[in-house]
Design an enzyme around this catalytic site. Sequence first.
Site, mmCIF file in Angstrom:
data_model
loop_
_atom_site.group_PDB
_atom_site.id
_atom_site.type_symbol
_atom_site.label_atom_id
_atom_site.label_comp_id
_atom_site.label_asym_id
_atom_site.label_seq_id
_atom_site.Cartn_x
_atom_site.Cartn_y
_atom_site.Cartn_z
ATOM 1 N N SER A 62 37.572 12.972 -56.397
ATOM 2 C CA SER A 62 37.043 12.845 -55.156
ATOM 3 C C SER A 62 37.712 13.484 -54.020
ATOM 4 O O SER A 62 39.094 13.540 -54.102
ATOM 5 C CB SER A 62 36.676 11.280 -54.369
ATOM 6 O OG SER A 62 36.088 10.359 -55.537
HETATM 7 N N1 SAH Z 1 37.881 7.315 -58.578
HETATM 8 C C1 SAH Z 1 37.720 8.160 -59.112
HETATM 9 C C2 SAH Z 1 36.967 9.494 -59.021
HETATM 10 C C3 SAH Z 1 35.481 9.372 -60.092
HETATM 11 S S1 SAH Z 1 34.064 10.505 -60.363
HETATM 12 C C4 SAH Z 1 39.046 9.478 -58.830
HETATM 13 O O1 SAH Z 1 39.521 8.910 -58.527
HETATM 14 O O2 SAH Z 1 38.919 10.580 -59.800
HETATM 15 C C5 SAH Z 1 32.972 8.685 -60.882
HETATM 16 C C6 SAH Z 1 32.907 8.072 -62.098
HETATM 17 O O3 SAH Z 1 32.844 6.715 -62.562
HETATM 18 C C7 SAH Z 1 34.061 9.563 -63.496
HETATM 19 O O4 SAH Z 1 34.884 9.065 -64.510
HETATM 20 C C8 SAH Z 1 32.218 8.258 -63.819
HETATM 21 O O5 SAH Z 1 32.496 8.463 -65.528
HETATM 22 C C9 SAH Z 1 32.432 7.301 -64.417
HETATM 23 N N2 SAH Z 1 31.048 6.153 -64.565
HETATM 24 C C10 SAH Z 1 30.422 6.815 -63.676
HETATM 25 N N3 SAH Z 1 29.373 5.479 -64.131
HETATM 26 C C11 SAH Z 1 29.515 4.584 -65.011
HETATM 27 C C12 SAH Z 1 29.792 2.857 -65.056
HETATM 28 N N4 SAH Z 1 28.220 3.016 -64.890
HETATM 29 N N5 SAH Z 1 30.939 2.776 -65.372
HETATM 30 C C13 SAH Z 1 31.927 3.118 -65.187
HETATM 31 N N6 SAH Z 1 31.883 4.441 -64.763
HETATM 32 C C14 SAH Z 1 31.240 5.037 -64.677
#
Ligand code: SAH
Length: 665
Positions: A62
Amino acid sequence: MAGFDAARMRMVRSHLAGRGVSDARVLAAMAQVPRERFVDPGMEEFAYEDSPLPIGEGQTISQPYIVALMLEAAEISPNDRVLEVGTGSGYAAALMSRLARHVHTIERHASLADEARARFARLDYDNIDVHTADGTRGWPEGAPFDAILVAAGAPAPPQALREQLAIGGRLVIPVGDEGLVQELLKIRRTGEDTFEQESLGAVMFVPLVGEQGWAEDGRRAASRHVPAAARGDDAASLIAEHAIPLPDVDDDAFADAFERFAEARVVMLGECSHGTSEFYAARAAITRRLVERHGFTLVAVEADWPDASVINRHVRHLPRRPHGPVFTRFPAWMWRNREIAALAAWMRQYNEGRDYEAQVGFYGLDIYSLNASIEAVLEYLDRVDPEAAVVARERYGCLTPWQRSPEVYGRAALRAGHALCEEAVVRQCRELLEHRLGIVDGLSLDHLDAAQNARLVASAERYYRVMYYGGAESWNLRDEHMADTLDALLQAHGPRSRAVVWAHNSHIGDARHTDMGQSRGEHNIGQLVRQRHSGEVALVGFGTHAGTVAAAHDWGDEMEVMDVRPSRTGSIEHLCHGSGVPRFLLDLCEGHDDAMRRALSEPLLQRFIGVIYRPATELQSHYARASLARQYDGYVWFDETRAVDALEAPATDAGEVPETYPFGV
Ligand code: SAH
């Protein structure tokens, strides 16, 4: 690592504190956790860019500001137990681990979870448990949580997460019906069955995929009813209702709708790529109308002054000055194309038999012609004042070592600790502007030309110097130079002079209402001209949904005709496409269609394709947030577009073919 530390501090200062993040613990954590250790190998240099970045599995890390906003909203205390859904790179969890006692973080992709775990181990962050699972069910074993952060967009807050909040706990989660744009919600559990909710504004996350989120195919997995009228549909139907349909660009009636802008002193016409044929053809049709019926006599474009000056002399039937084929510098297709050649031919015909004052002229506003501008000043002085030419040669000699690669000049000046050549070039410019050097009548265009070239050399000296420090300053200087050049032209052509300007949307759309102005401290020519000529300016943006575009993959690469990806859900382009009208104008002027203006004032994603187009990373590389209705006074839409018709550069020894001068093909 000092470079990363400095970049991180800059990020905290300008992207976070500068935008209103004030929680001291959050800012301290952001200043401590090395984001460069959480991006993919090779992406480190972009780690402190003000944007999300791609990680594996089609997911993103993000944007730092959004992470800080969420952390601040979560009100995490040192003793808290917290949960994150969507580990991704692990960056947000790492930050949470600096703020809380313990962190559980859940990721559905095992490969991402494994990598994040390894990163935490390398950094000795030992209060984080990473789980590979569906986070929409929460982590009951660790509940209750004082704070839960969800890093992916949900159709609605999952019931399991609400239940796993402690009383007084905070759930921060992006929620929205559209795939890409969500509303960031902060939900506080105030009692066993009571919750308070507050909105933190629009955000953009990848989808939350799981039992209580979206299904893999993008449909809602949770069984509860979704209201049919998503916000996006309303805006698309408002656009359909208020769009002024446009005929084909070749139709004489095409320009009729633009008569509404004919009162302005400056009409600025944009483009959302530097290689789309329809944008050139449409701007030419509008320009012809403004010249023929409304007394516009200046056409000023985002191009090099010396090359445009060759065209200017040509269209005014003035004798040629020595000059090679025009617009051969990368990206040549931007001005060296059939659409511009046709416009020049029309101008020449229009000017035939007209007095100089009644003729239309063609000028360049950009800053990149250091060498050609130096040569032009010297050539002029050789002709009119050989003694002054000797002095000018010596002054410009200061820049000679760097003339071939002026970027290096910045570094040299930085090392030397002072602006090596500033005094010389500024003095030369001032002299040309102040002393008319005993000019005789009939040479005034020549003098304007030389004075502008001298101004350009002075701006370019500063430009290459500040470019070395990076940041907004070099962009700002370039757009200030363009605005100053436009003002010099308006002034030179008298109090009744009026101009049409052609430049990219990123230059002409008022920067105060885009990410550029709001988070990067950048301004642009559209904003500056609005401020300097208040009430006398019309800013018109251009957009498209799909088709082809002429662009390069990287700076200096060959031009290619590439497919433009269909516009993203949640973008302004997607709304325009949803209107179902293939070509239209939106009148965004105040007092006109206020319901539509309100709807289109909200910041939405907007696509910016420049000289470079990278479809593979389109979201990160080409979309930014902007408020369409505040940025422009009008917006022109072509649902489908094709690449501009580039002209080949002539072989160097090609003899000039008279009919096709000055393009030389
Ligand atoms: N917080 C992260 C941003 C990740 S983007 C950072 O700082 O890098 C969002 C993430 O959520 C992705 O990796 C995606 O695979 C995950 N995601 C989406 N749906 C999900 C779910 N139901 N359970 C766990 N992870 C999920």
